[in-house]
Design an enzyme around this catalytic site. Sequence first.
Site, PDB file in Angstrom:
ATOM      1  N   ASP A  19       0.844  -1.192   0.000  1.00 52.98           N
ATOM      2  CA  ASP A  19       0.000   0.000   0.000  1.00 52.98           C
ATOM      3  C   ASP A  19       0.882   1.246   0.000  1.00 52.98           C
ATOM      4  O   ASP A  19       2.002   1.223   0.500  1.00 52.98           O
ATOM      5  CB  ASP A  19      -0.897  -0.030   1.254  1.00 52.98           C
ATOM      6  CG  ASP A  19      -2.106   0.878   1.109  1.00 52.98           C
ATOM      7  OD1 ASP A  19      -2.377   1.348  -0.014  1.00 52.98           O
ATOM      8  OD2 ASP A  19      -2.772   1.132   2.130  1.00 52.98           O
ATOM      9  N   HIS A  36       2.524   3.689  -9.018  1.00 51.58           N
ATOM     10  CA  HIS A  36       2.247   2.280  -9.344  1.00 51.58           C
ATOM     11  C   HIS A  36       3.403   1.660 -10.110  1.00 51.58           C
ATOM     12  O   HIS A  36       3.751   0.501  -9.917  1.00 51.58           O
ATOM     13  CB  HIS A  36       0.958   2.160 -10.163  1.00 51.58           C
ATOM     14  CG  HIS A  36      -0.275   2.527  -9.378  1.00 51.58           C
ATOM     15  ND1 HIS A  36      -0.464   2.115  -8.077  1.00 51.58           N
ATOM     16  CD2 HIS A  36      -1.365   3.265  -9.697  1.00 51.58           C
ATOM     17  CE1 HIS A  36      -1.628   2.585  -7.635  1.00 51.58           C
ATOM     18  NE2 HIS A  36      -2.188   3.300  -8.597  1.00 51.58           N
ATOM     19  N   LEU A 130      11.089 -20.353  -4.499  1.00 49.54           N
ATOM     20  CA  LEU A 130       9.969 -19.572  -3.969  1.00 49.54           C
ATOM     21  C   LEU A 130       8.704 -19.734  -4.814  1.00 49.54           C
ATOM     22  O   LEU A 130       8.781 -19.756  -6.044  1.00 49.54           O
ATOM     23  CB  LEU A 130      10.382 -18.088  -3.966  1.00 49.54           C
ATOM     24  CG  LEU A 130       9.299 -17.060  -3.653  1.00 49.54           C
ATOM     25  CD1 LEU A 130       9.024 -17.002  -2.157  1.00 49.54           C
ATOM     26  CD2 LEU A 130       9.710 -15.663  -4.144  1.00 49.54           C
TER      27      LEU A 130
HETATM   28  C1  IPE Z   1      -5.448  -2.811  -0.383  1.00 48.71           C
HETATM   29  O1  IPE Z   1      -5.062  -1.510  -0.569  1.00 48.71           O
HETATM   30  C2  IPE Z   1      -5.521  -3.519  -1.699  1.00 48.71           C
HETATM   31  C3  IPE Z   1      -4.238  -3.758  -2.360  1.00 48.71           C
HETATM   32  C4  IPE Z   1      -3.073  -3.499  -1.845  1.00 48.71           C
HETATM   33  C5  IPE Z   1      -4.322  -4.356  -3.663  1.00 48.71           C
HETATM   34  P1  IPE Z   1      -6.145  -0.341  -0.733  1.00 48.71           P
HETATM   35  O2  IPE Z   1      -5.385   0.920  -0.734  1.00 48.71           O
HETATM   36  O3  IPE Z   1      -7.021  -0.608  -1.882  1.00 48.71           O
HETATM   37  O4  IPE Z   1      -6.989  -0.521   0.600  1.00 48.71           O
HETATM   38  P2  IPE Z   1      -7.887   0.521   1.374  1.00 48.71           P
HETATM   39  O5  IPE Z   1      -8.828   1.105   0.367  1.00 48.71           O
HETATM   40  O6  IPE Z   1      -6.960   1.541   1.914  1.00 48.71           O
HETATM   41  O7  IPE Z   1      -8.554  -0.278   2.450  1.00 48.71           O
HETATM   42  C1  IPE Z   2      -1.366   0.288  -3.419  1.00 48.27           C
HETATM   43  O1  IPE Z   2      -1.195   1.670  -3.400  1.00 48.27           O
HETATM   44  C2  IPE Z   2      -1.565  -0.251  -4.815  1.00 48.27           C
HETATM   45  C3  IPE Z   2      -2.930  -0.700  -5.128  1.00 48.27           C
HETATM   46  C4  IPE Z   2      -3.900  -0.831  -4.266  1.00 48.27           C
HETATM   47  C5  IPE Z   2      -3.208  -1.064  -6.499  1.00 48.27           C
HETATM   48  P1  IPE Z   2      -2.419   2.684  -3.377  1.00 48.27           P
HETATM   49  O2  IPE Z   2      -2.788   3.016  -4.781  1.00 48.27           O
HETATM   50  O3  IPE Z   2      -3.515   2.138  -2.544  1.00 48.27           O
HETATM   51  O4  IPE Z   2      -1.737   3.942  -2.686  1.00 48.27           O
HETATM   52  P2  IPE Z   2      -2.391   4.925  -1.625  1.00 48.27           P
HETATM   53  O5  IPE Z   2      -2.988   4.095  -0.540  1.00 48.27           O
HETATM   54  O6  IPE Z   2      -3.419   5.724  -2.340  1.00 48.27           O
HETATM   55  O7  IPE Z   2      -1.239   5.744  -1.150  1.00 48.27           O
HETATM   56 MG    MG Z   3      -4.095   2.374  -0.603  1.00 52.40          MG
END
Ligand code: IPE
Ligand code: IPE
Ligand code: MG
Length: 243
Positions: A19, A36, A130
């Site tokens: 995240d 990303h 792995l």
């Molecule tokens: C969780 O992250 C999903 C992934 C890492 C794929 P999100 O950023 O989508 O989760 P929330 O919305 O903060 O709960």
């Molecule tokens: C995690 O990073 C990647 C995915 C969920 C695809 P986020 O896109 O959720 O990044 P934040 O949480 O907005 O910083």
């Molecule tokens: Mg996120």
Amino acid sequence: MAEELNGLVIPQHVALILDGNGRWAKKRGLPRTAGHKKGCEAVENIVEVAARMGIRYLTVYGFSTENWKRPEEEVSTLMQLFRFYAKRLQKIAMANNVRVRMIGERSRFAPDLQKAIEGLETSTKDNTGLTFVIAVNYGGRDEITRAVRRMTQDAKNGIIEPSDITEETVASYLDTAGMPDPDLMIRTSGELRLSNYLLWQLAYAEFYVTDCLWPDFDREELENAIRAFNRRDRRFGGIKTNG
Ligand code: IPE
Ligand code: IPE
Ligand code: MG
């Protein structure tokens, strides 16, 4: 559970919620998509690191069933990145003896992406190092719902007897059938929630949350998590099992 590495117990299965890609980009005044892209590079790196450390299973949460609710442009960029990195991952997997497996409901992806996923799984299936598990269009509730659907169908067809259903039966209907449960769950970027990740499988995992944003996650961060894991008293509902 474990092999020793520099005196540390290496967890057999590490689950990751990656995240913070968006926040990483925002901090630099870049579009979320730049985060990303950098995040995909961090995934590539951590696969090699985990393989060398002797971790047996590494499961990463790449795209949740809820992530379709993001702006269309972001979703389509993520799909493009999956396409691009699926090809690169093929090479990395072969070079590091890594077996790739996907969990989640894949029929929602474009046909070429589904083919790429199948190709990755098939071409790496005999690798013995792995196992790198990618959770895409994955949601714990969706996984359990699909399992229940198949289980009740099998009961209806006389393949299984409802009174014979055990926890092992349920586990065998999940996408993770045949895999050990994670010992350690790491979430980056400081959020203290599960976001619908591996609801059944994380029953007894140790949780480790770091403020590090996913694109900055590296070997040192993983080692910190493993060190913290080594300081925990594992309980499994009973009394202390280690130390
Ligand atoms: C969780 O992250 C999903 C992934 C890492 C794929 P999100 O950023 O989508 O989760 P929330 O919305 O903060 O709960
Ligand atoms: C995690 O990073 C990647 C995915 C969920 C695809 P986020 O896109 O959720 O990044 P934040 O949480 O907005 O910083
Ligand atoms: Mg996120």
